[in-house]
Design an enzyme around this catalytic site. Structure first.
Site, PDB file in Angstrom:
ATOM      1  N   CYS A  33     -25.141  14.442  16.452  1.00  0.00           N
ATOM      2  CA  CYS A  33     -25.597  15.189  15.173  1.00  0.00           C
ATOM      3  C   CYS A  33     -26.464  14.353  14.354  1.00  0.00           C
ATOM      4  O   CYS A  33     -27.393  14.919  13.638  1.00  0.00           O
ATOM      5  CB  CYS A  33     -24.472  15.434  14.398  1.00  0.00           C
ATOM      6  SG  CYS A  33     -23.471  14.232  13.991  1.00  0.00           S
ATOM      7  N   CYS A 102     -17.020  13.881  15.610  1.00  0.00           N
ATOM      8  CA  CYS A 102     -17.129  13.296  14.239  1.00  0.00           C
ATOM      9  C   CYS A 102     -16.370  12.131  14.029  1.00  0.00           C
ATOM     10  O   CYS A 102     -16.731  11.139  13.288  1.00  0.00           O
ATOM     11  CB  CYS A 102     -17.204  14.481  13.117  1.00  0.00           C
ATOM     12  SG  CYS A 102     -17.843  15.942  13.594  1.00  0.00           S
TER      13      CYS A 102
HETATM   14 FE1  FES Z   1     -22.134  14.719  12.436  1.00  0.00          FE
HETATM   15 FE2  FES Z   1     -19.850  15.569  12.164  1.00  0.00          FE
HETATM   16  S1  FES Z   1     -21.348  16.848  12.630  1.00  0.00           S
HETATM   17  S2  FES Z   1     -20.102  13.536  12.321  1.00  0.00           S
END
Ligand code: FES
Length: 125
Positions: A33, A102
């Site tokens: 992400c 995450c």
């Molecule tokens: Fe990036 Fe959770 S969406 S660390």
């Protein structure tokens, strides 16, 4: 989607900030992400006496960061290096499956900070 414990750490994260006298720093980015976490540890006599983090990320990243600081504060470097993303997720009462990636941030940043500390130590001896 998030349980109460996660929300509590998200709303009121522990040990946020930087440590000026840190002797180990680890920074990681999450390739999934693009979120980033930086972790600072202060080790004295082989024990993590202080810890802070800065996370630019989602709620799960902030909650796992906060949780990991609480889990390892006061632990020896050896004990802290055994804390995994599963340990953190478990301590938070479980993360939604889509959010497991995450929890990599916190565990990886901790490992990097410990490696940084150990490298500095061996330079000095
Ligand atoms: Fe990036 Fe959770 S969406 S660390």
């Amino acid at each position: 989607m998030y349980n109460e414990k996660i929300m509590e750490h998200f709303n009121n994260p522990k040990n946020v900030g930087e440590l000026d006298d840190a002797n180990g720093i680890g920074q990681v980015g999450n390739p999934v992400c693009g979120d980033i976490m930086k972790l600072f540890i202060k080790v004295e006599k082989d024990r993590i006496v202080d810890i802070r983090f800065k996370t630019l990320g989602c709620g799960a990243a902030i909650a796992t960061s906060s949780m990991i600081t609480e889990l390892v504060k006061g632990k020896t470097v050896e004990e802290a290096s055994q804390v995994t993303k599963e340990t953190v997720a478990e301590a938070l009462g479980g993360l939604p499956p889509a959010k497991m990636h995450c929890s990599n941030l916190a565990a990886d940043a901790l490992n990097k900070a410990i490696a940084d500390y150990q490298e500095k130590e061996s330079d000095e001896s």
